[in-house]
Design an enzyme around this catalytic site. Structure first.
Site, short mmCIF file in Angstrom:
data_model
loop_
_atom_site.label_atom_id
_atom_site.label_comp_id
_atom_site.label_asym_id
_atom_site.label_seq_id
_atom_site.Cartn_x
_atom_site.Cartn_y
_atom_site.Cartn_z
CG ASP A 118 -2.03 0.90 1.34
OD1 ASP A 118 -3.03 0.66 0.61
OD2 ASP A 118 -1.50 2.65 2.23
CB ILE A 119 1.40 4.70 -2.36
CG1 ILE A 119 1.77 3.71 -3.64
CG2 ILE A 119 1.85 5.43 -2.40
CD1 ILE A 119 0.95 3.79 -5.00
CG ASN A 143 -4.27 11.32 -5.18
OD1 ASN A 143 -3.41 11.28 -6.48
ND2 ASN A 143 -4.69 10.22 -5.24
CG HIS A 182 -7.02 13.21 -8.39
ND1 HIS A 182 -7.16 11.42 -7.63
CD2 HIS A 182 -8.03 13.37 -7.59
CE1 HIS A 182 -8.26 11.34 -6.67
NE2 HIS A 182 -8.51 12.74 -6.61
CD GLU A 213 -4.27 3.94 -1.99
OE1 GLU A 213 -5.08 4.61 -0.68
OE2 GLU A 213 -5.09 4.19 -2.36
#
Length: 308
Positions: free
Chosen positions: A169-170, A177, A182, A213
């Site tokens: 997971d980022i 964002n 985006h 993500e």
């Protein structure tokens, strides 16, 4: 060249079929149904020509087995038979055959029907590939993961080898964002996907975008410690991209990783261990992000130290 598997206990008939097709296709011959099933499960064939009347497991039984296996069910099967009655034709089509070629066969008919079904198979594979590819990153999507994971889990059960699943997971992606927009966020997702694909490129590796993500990876083989250390290299590789993060989130874009390695057995299911990997990912986030948390030997949790 597209690969065709001929399953026929008659060496003479198999050789004749091969002589008709070998100029245009790569031909493999199996003279028993058991060998045919083994070849079909381990190689990439575009078509199977299957004799119906064989000793032991006949063509109908083999066709049923092929349709039951996720790995082989999409391979088109043409039945080669002298059984021309309606009941046998109906049985073959009901079990999943795409066509019949009656004995004695004519080379022109064999070539025409084989060419037609190869073209249909390639078109279907192209459509399936598009439907199983994440349009943003070009790697596998969640649908592809759902199919692949089941097949590889069964393979690991059969071969009695370790199976690893990891979730990525980022970190603080919403903040990225919100700060950069985006379109910039999409570029980060692509960069992370490219890095994962660069590291996870062995034939035993699989990586997919799971959603947003999040990414998921599957590794068949290799013990828990080796794969845990490998994930730490991937984590560092993404950090080394040096992508600036939002000021409120940290200096650069990073990922958190959770994983588990297990020797799968028939009584257990893949989703159980996907959930464990997701729990390890949650703990990696909870313990500070930008780290790898692993469920290793004897289901003990391994934590990455600050200097790793």
């Amino acid at each position: 060249m597209d690969k065709i598997l001929i399953v026929d206990d008659s060496a003479i008939q198999a050789a004749r079929l091969k002589s008709i097709l070998e100029e245009d296709y790569d031909i493999t011959i199996a003279q028993t149904a058991e060998d045919g099933l083994s070849y079909a499960s381990s190689q990439d064939f575009s078509l199977i020509l299957l004799d119906v009347v064989m000793p032991g497991m006949d063509g109908f039984m083999l066709l049923k087995r092929l349709q039951e296996e996720i790995i082989t069910r999409s391979i088109p099967v043409i039945l080669i038979t002298s059984l021309s009655d309606i009941q046998n034709e109906q049985r073959g089509f009901t079990l999943g055959a795409v066509d019949y070629i009656a004995k004695p066969f004519h080379p022109v008919i064999v070539q025409a029907r084989v060419n037609t079904h190869i073209k249909l198979y390639k078109y279907r594979k192209q459509v399936e590939h598009q439907s199983m590819t994440d349009q943003l990153t070009g790697i596998a999507n969640r649908r592809r993961h759902d199919l692949y994971s089941v097949a590889k889990w069964k393979e690991a059960v059969r071969l009695k080898i370790p199976f690893t699943v990891c979730m990525f997971d980022i970190d603080r992606f919403k903040a990225y964002n919100d700060t950069f927009g985006h379109p910039a966020g999409d570029k980060v997702i692509i960069a992370v996907a490219n890095t994962l694909s660069t590291y996870l490129r062995r034939t035993t590796d699989f990586v997919a975008r799971y959603g947003g993500e999040e990414f998921v990876a599957i590794i068949v083989g290799g013990d828990a410690r080796i794969n845990y250390e490998y994930m730490k290299q991937i984590r560092r590789g993404i950090e080394d991209l040096q992508i600036p993060h939002a000021p409120s989130a940290g200096k650069r874009v990073t990922v958190s990783i959770g994983g588990v390695t297990v020797f799968p057995v028939d009584s257990e299911q893949y989703p159980t261990y996907l959930n464990i990997a997701d729990t390890m990912l949650y703990d990696a986030k909870r313990f500070g992000r930008n780290q790898v948390v692993w469920c290793g030997d004897e289901m003990k949790q391994w934590l990455q130290t600050d200097d790793e």
